[in-house]
Scaffold this motif. Structure first.
Motif, mmCIF file in Angstrom:
data_model
loop_
_atom_site.group_PDB
_atom_site.id
_atom_site.type_symbol
_atom_site.label_atom_id
_atom_site.label_comp_id
_atom_site.label_asym_id
_atom_site.label_seq_id
_atom_site.Cartn_x
_atom_site.Cartn_y
_atom_site.Cartn_z
ATOM 1 N N UNK A 244 0.828 -1.198 0.000
ATOM 2 C CA UNK A 244 0.000 0.000 0.000
ATOM 3 C C UNK A 244 0.870 1.259 0.000
ATOM 4 N N UNK A 245 1.940 1.239 0.754
ATOM 5 C CA UNK A 245 2.832 2.402 0.813
ATOM 6 C C UNK A 245 3.426 2.725 -0.560
ATOM 7 N N UNK A 246 3.665 1.698 -1.354
ATOM 8 C CA UNK A 246 4.227 1.921 -2.695
ATOM 9 C C UNK A 246 3.246 2.625 -3.625
ATOM 10 N N UNK A 247 1.983 2.662 -3.244
ATOM 11 C CA UNK A 247 0.962 3.286 -4.081
ATOM 12 C C UNK A 247 0.684 4.736 -3.703
ATOM 13 N N UNK A 248 1.490 5.335 -2.857
ATOM 14 C CA UNK A 248 1.294 6.710 -2.421
ATOM 15 C C UNK A 248 1.178 7.645 -3.624
ATOM 16 N N UNK A 249 0.131 8.495 -3.577
ATOM 17 C CA UNK A 249 -0.138 9.503 -4.603
ATOM 18 C C UNK A 249 -0.206 8.905 -6.016
ATOM 19 N N UNK A 250 -0.949 7.807 -6.152
ATOM 20 C CA UNK A 250 -1.029 7.174 -7.470
ATOM 21 C C UNK A 250 -2.455 7.040 -8.006
ATOM 22 N N UNK A 251 -3.493 7.326 -7.180
ATOM 23 C CA UNK A 251 -4.865 7.099 -7.628
ATOM 24 C C UNK A 251 -5.570 8.403 -8.002
ATOM 25 N N UNK A 252 -6.307 8.337 -9.110
ATOM 26 C CA UNK A 252 -7.100 9.482 -9.570
ATOM 27 C C UNK A 252 -8.448 9.546 -8.860
ATOM 28 N N UNK A 266 -5.992 5.504 6.158
ATOM 29 C CA UNK A 266 -4.874 4.818 5.501
ATOM 30 C C UNK A 266 -4.872 4.954 3.978
ATOM 31 N N UNK A 267 -6.022 5.308 3.399
ATOM 32 C CA UNK A 267 -6.122 5.368 1.940
ATOM 33 C C UNK A 267 -5.930 6.778 1.381
ATOM 34 N N UNK A 268 -6.081 7.793 2.219
ATOM 35 C CA UNK A 268 -5.950 9.172 1.737
ATOM 36 C C UNK A 268 -4.580 9.438 1.114
ATOM 37 N N UNK A 269 -3.481 8.931 1.687
ATOM 38 C CA UNK A 269 -2.172 9.182 1.059
ATOM 39 C C UNK A 269 -2.048 8.592 -0.351
ATOM 40 N N UNK A 270 -2.915 7.680 -0.703
ATOM 41 C CA UNK A 270 -2.822 7.043 -2.011
ATOM 42 C C UNK A 270 -3.378 7.916 -3.131
ATOM 43 N N UNK A 271 -4.141 8.959 -2.774
ATOM 44 C CA UNK A 271 -4.710 9.854 -3.774
ATOM 45 C C UNK A 271 -3.663 10.817 -4.327
ATOM 46 N N UNK A 272 -3.809 11.124 -5.616
ATOM 47 C CA UNK A 272 -3.028 12.202 -6.204
ATOM 48 C C UNK A 272 -3.568 13.550 -5.707
ATOM 49 N N UNK A 273 -2.798 14.602 -5.960
ATOM 50 C CA UNK A 273 -3.248 15.950 -5.598
ATOM 51 C C UNK A 273 -4.559 16.273 -6.307
#
Length: 368
Positions: A244-252, A266-273
């Protein structure tokens, strides 16, 4: 009057049991429907057990209804006797507020909001004990019954390409996930994360993939990783922190379909700006959100409620076009309480659908 048969709960503790009641015959602009199939939604369980503190008893659940038109009232032009049709979460709204005028009845701002297929209008908990509404109905009874009477403009056409029993869950699980995917403009090439891989998550993954997105589902159940692979999407265990950590800032876009209180932090860091995590599976208070995670990258946590009538027809047609259907397991009406238990314990693989032809069978007999 129409004499109707169904299953109802009379208290939060005693489960569902046979129930006889009367419905008004189809009036002007209304359609009478013989119910063939009705999906079991986790919302049914919440409502039967009064977990949202607004249940009106007796409660006849069911808002994923597929049936055939058995009679039409005066002035009905959209449907004829024998048509295969569906009814979702709503059977009426105020028709006058801004959302209704813009075809978003699911956000009706009238005195009682929209009229729910069962349990009357979606009233706040504080208003439920002396429940009355402007439609002259103390309560509404849903699709765990042999008939429904609904305004024709809240009835949906079931495409011929869909199996009727498989179409039933699309009327809630399908549109509840399609609506936010459409609203946040998911497009080919987007990376979409689906949190939870039950009935809603299954449909969300299938729809997002058909929209051209690259889909990853997050689940607590190792057995569901194989199912994700079968659907052609990636699967990640929520306990796999390194992955999951490897997916940081990768989801639209991310969609949480978990049907109960949970932690989205835990999922918020996975979102892009500037991207959004939308919650559709839970109406309870969630764990508090860490605003620092949102503010530093201008991210959003949002909610979405079912879908409009137009969107419900859209998703039915979309699923027919793309060959999408929920994975279902048929059950007899007499097995509904056991089905509820299995849903709550996570034993069912996606969606139960009740074969209403079993309604007339003696208790204890299974489906045909």
């Amino acid at each position: 009057m129409i004499h109707a048969s169904g299953y109802a709960a009379h208290t939060a503790q005693d489960g569902l049991h046979p129930f006889e009641f009367d419905r008004q015959e189809a009036g002007p602009g209304e359609v009478e429907i013989e119910v063939l199939y009705c999906g079991i939604c986790h919302s049914d369980i919440h409502q039967v057990k009064n977990e949202w503190n607004n249940t009106v008893y007796p409660c006849v659940p069911g808002h994923e209804v597929v049936g055939r038109v058995s009679r039409v009232g005066e002035g009905v032009t959209r449907y004829r006797t024998g048509d295969l049709v569906g009814v979702g979460c709503m059977i009426d709204s105020c028709h006058e507020c801004g959302p209704c005028q813009h075809g978003e009845e699911n956000y009706c701002e009238g005195p009682n909001s929209w009229l729910a297929t069962y349990n009357g209008p979606m009233l706040p908990a504080a208003m439920a004990p002396d429940h009355r509404n402007s439609y002259g109905r103390d309560n509404t009874f849903g699709g765990y019954s042999n008939s429904l009477v609904v305004r024709e403009d809240f009835v949906l056409k079931i495409p011929a390409a869909l199996k009727p029993e498989a179409a039933a869950p699309i009327l809630c699980a399908g549109v509840t996930t399609y609506s936010p995917l459409k609203h946040w403009r998911v497009k080919p090439g987007d990376k979409v994360g689906i949190i939870g891989f039950g009935g809603l998550g299954d449909m969300a993954a299938k729809i997002a993939r058909a929209m051209g997105a690259e889909v990853t589902v997050f689940t607590r159940t190792p057995e569901k990783l194989e199912e994700a692979s079968r659907l052609g999407v990636s699967g990640i265990l929520e306990s796999d922190k390194k992955a999951i950590e490897k997916m940081t800032q990768s989801f639209d876009f991310m969609l949480s379909t978990v049907p109960e209180k949970h932690d989205v932090n835990p999922f918020i860091p996975l979102l892009k700006r500037d991207c959004t995590l939308c919650v559709v599976g839970a109406l309870e208070n969630l764990e508090p959100v860490n605003n620092q995670q949102l503010a530093f990258h201008r991210k959003n946590v949002a909610g979405s409620l079912i879908g409009s009538i137009a969107e419900t027809q859209e998703v039915l047609d979309f699923c027919a076009k793309h060959g999408i259907a929920p994975d279902i397991e048929m059950v007899a009406m007499q097995e509904v309480n056991d089905a509820y238990r299995k849903v709550e314990e996570g034993e069912v693989r996606f969606r139960y659908v009740i074969d209403m032809a079993t309604l007339e069978k003696p208790a204890g007999l299974g489906p045909r």
